[in-house]
Design an enzyme around this catalytic site. Structure first.
Site, PDB file in Angstrom:
ATOM      1  N   LYS A  69       0.046   4.232  -0.176  1.00  0.00           N
ATOM      2  CA  LYS A  69      -0.622   5.409   0.408  1.00  0.00           C
ATOM      3  C   LYS A  69      -0.416   6.616  -0.516  1.00  0.00           C
ATOM      4  O   LYS A  69      -0.375   6.445  -1.721  1.00  0.00           O
ATOM      5  CB  LYS A  69      -0.111   5.670   1.821  1.00  0.00           C
ATOM      6  CG  LYS A  69      -0.146   4.413   2.690  1.00  0.00           C
ATOM      7  CD  LYS A  69       0.024   4.711   4.139  1.00  0.00           C
ATOM      8  CE  LYS A  69       0.110   3.410   4.900  1.00  0.00           C
ATOM      9  NZ  LYS A  69      -0.075   3.533   6.317  1.00  0.00           N
TER      10      LYS A  69
ATOM     11  N   GLU B  53      -7.035   4.670   7.961  1.00  0.00           N
ATOM     12  CA  GLU B  53      -6.791   6.092   7.641  1.00  0.00           C
ATOM     13  C   GLU B  53      -8.013   6.715   6.967  1.00  0.00           C
ATOM     14  O   GLU B  53      -8.221   7.922   7.052  1.00  0.00           O
ATOM     15  CB  GLU B  53      -5.532   6.212   6.763  1.00  0.00           C
ATOM     16  CG  GLU B  53      -4.280   5.981   7.595  1.00  0.00           C
ATOM     17  CD  GLU B  53      -3.073   5.445   6.840  1.00  0.00           C
ATOM     18  OE1 GLU B  53      -3.058   5.496   5.593  1.00  0.00           O
ATOM     19  OE2 GLU B  53      -2.142   4.963   7.513  1.00  0.00           O
TER      20      GLU B  53
ATOM     21  N   ASN C 257       0.864  -1.184   0.000  1.00  0.00           N
ATOM     22  CA  ASN C 257       0.000   0.000   0.000  1.00  0.00           C
ATOM     23  C   ASN C 257       0.902   1.235   0.000  1.00  0.00           C
ATOM     24  O   ASN C 257       1.497   1.566   1.024  1.00  0.00           O
ATOM     25  CB  ASN C 257      -0.898  -0.027   1.254  1.00  0.00           C
ATOM     26  CG  ASN C 257      -1.750   1.229   1.382  1.00  0.00           C
ATOM     27  OD1 ASN C 257      -1.845   2.019   0.439  1.00  0.00           O
ATOM     28  ND2 ASN C 257      -2.348   1.419   2.536  1.00  0.00           N
TER      29      ASN C 257
ATOM     30  N   HIS D 181      -9.712   1.156   5.038  1.00  0.00           N
ATOM     31  CA  HIS D 181      -8.424   1.344   5.722  1.00  0.00           C
ATOM     32  C   HIS D 181      -8.633   2.309   6.887  1.00  0.00           C
ATOM     33  O   HIS D 181      -9.402   3.262   6.780  1.00  0.00           O
ATOM     34  CB  HIS D 181      -7.398   1.902   4.730  1.00  0.00           C
ATOM     35  CG  HIS D 181      -5.994   1.841   5.265  1.00  0.00           C
ATOM     36  ND1 HIS D 181      -5.528   2.737   6.192  1.00  0.00           N
ATOM     37  CD2 HIS D 181      -4.967   0.980   5.015  1.00  0.00           C
ATOM     38  CE1 HIS D 181      -4.269   2.432   6.497  1.00  0.00           C
ATOM     39  NE2 HIS D 181      -3.905   1.369   5.789  1.00  0.00           N
TER      40      HIS D 181
ATOM     41  N   GLY E 268       2.274   1.960  10.738  1.00  0.00           N
ATOM     42  CA  GLY E 268       3.239   3.043  10.569  1.00  0.00           C
ATOM     43  C   GLY E 268       3.956   3.445  11.850  1.00  0.00           C
ATOM     44  O   GLY E 268       4.598   4.490  11.906  1.00  0.00           O
TER      45      GLY E 268
ATOM     46  N   GLU F 149      -5.514  -5.111  10.712  1.00  0.00           N
ATOM     47  CA  GLU F 149      -4.489  -4.090  10.917  1.00  0.00           C
ATOM     48  C   GLU F 149      -4.768  -3.331  12.206  1.00  0.00           C
ATOM     49  O   GLU F 149      -5.537  -2.350  12.205  1.00  0.00           O
ATOM     50  CB  GLU F 149      -4.509  -3.092   9.760  1.00  0.00           C
ATOM     51  CG  GLU F 149      -4.298  -3.718   8.403  1.00  0.00           C
ATOM     52  CD  GLU F 149      -3.760  -2.701   7.419  1.00  0.00           C
ATOM     53  OE1 GLU F 149      -2.626  -2.868   6.981  1.00  0.00           O
ATOM     54  OE2 GLU F 149      -4.459  -1.716   7.122  1.00  0.00           O
TER      55      GLU F 149
ATOM     56  N   SER G  21       3.238  -2.463  10.321  1.00  0.00           N
ATOM     57  CA  SER G  21       4.698  -2.444  10.468  1.00  0.00           C
ATOM     58  C   SER G  21       5.371  -3.767  10.076  1.00  0.00           C
ATOM     59  O   SER G  21       6.377  -4.159  10.673  1.00  0.00           O
ATOM     60  CB  SER G  21       5.094  -2.029  11.892  1.00  0.00           C
ATOM     61  OG  SER G  21       4.601  -0.730  12.173  1.00  0.00           O
TER      62      SER G  21
END
Ligand code: PEP
Length: 251
Positions: free
Chosen positions: A12, A101, A10, A99, A173, A167, A211
């Site tokens: 991003k 985010e 991904n 996701h 991250g 996730e 991660s």
């Protein structure tokens, strides 16, 4: 595809035409890995570039993945939106949905995610639903309830193929990885939930994300019910992403 490990990168909001090209040139000569489904999720404006570059890969099929899709289907007065039909038109294979985010910065919740899942399925693409709990939710002992609620959108979908990425939000991250015990427990729970929501005859892939890197990938792939990885930061470097792919191949 449904017995292999999946490794999906991904990107991003990263990339530029020239850098993408350089990275994709290297993927075109990646030695064949027959036990791994490989995908890259580029920003929407680069999906066609990705799809075109990946058509002439020698030994591997690298799937084109989108990071999001409109909740609206087809065409219409929805300025700035890109529909599932448009994704299919430019050669997308897989679409990430939900996701964390997207919920964090755009307030996306179950109802919108469900509409997106249906739109993606209706045009014959594969939705990849992302689920995960926050640190507060885990510490309060609510992690499984949160995941069960997020997975509830799968009920009644017209598909017998489900791909989910677990996730944990606190691992995305951050360099913090869930322990192998935490991953095993949640992936087993997710498998059970999917079977009860979608029936025993469903094909399932549950990826771990948070991660994942070249050093921890092999340990994560050895965990029961881990069918691959959704990789953010480490997918931006050819060397680290291919090390993860190789770990999946050898797992
Ligand atoms: C992600 O974006 O889905 C992700 C898991 O990111 P990272 O690997 O950087 O934690």
């Amino acid at each position: 595809m449904w017995e292999q490990k999946w490794v999906i990168g991904n990107w991003k909001m990263n990339g530029r035409l020239q850098n993408n090209n350089a990275l994709m040139h290297r993927f075109r000569i990646l030695p064949p890995v027959d036990r791994v489904v490989i995908g890259l999720a580029a920003p929407t404006v680069y999906l066609l570039q990705l799809h075109n570059a990946m058509q002439i890969v020698l030994g591997n099929r690298i799937l084109t993945c989108a990071q999001d899709v409109s909740r609206f289907a087809g065409n219409g007065a929805y300025t700035g939106e890109v529909s599932a039909e448009m994704m299919a038109d430019v050669g997308v294979n897989i679409v990430l949905i939900g996701h964390s985010e997207r919920s964090l910065y755009f307030g996306e919740k179950n109802e919108i995610q469900r509409q997106k899942m249906e739109n993606v399925l209706n045009v014959g693409l594969i939705p990849l639903l992302c689920v995960g709990e926050s640190l507060e939710e885990r510490e309060a002992g609510h992690a499984q309830d949160v995941i069960a609620h997020q997975l509830s959108i799968l009920k009644g979908l017209d598909t017998k193929k489900i791909v989910v990425a677990y996730e944990p939000v606190w691992a995305i991250g951050t360099g913090k990885v869930a322990t192998t015990e935490q991953i095993a427990e949640m992936h087993t729970f997710i498998y059970k939930q999917i079977l009860s929501l979608c029936g025993d005859d469903v094909k399932i892939r549950v990826l771990y994300g948070g991660s994942v890197n070249a050093n921890n990938a092999a340990d994560i792939f050895a965990v029961p019910c881990v069918d691959g990885a959704l990789v953010g930061g480490a997918s931006l470097s050819y060397d680290s992403f291919t090390a993860i792919i190789n770990a999946a191949q050898e797992s």
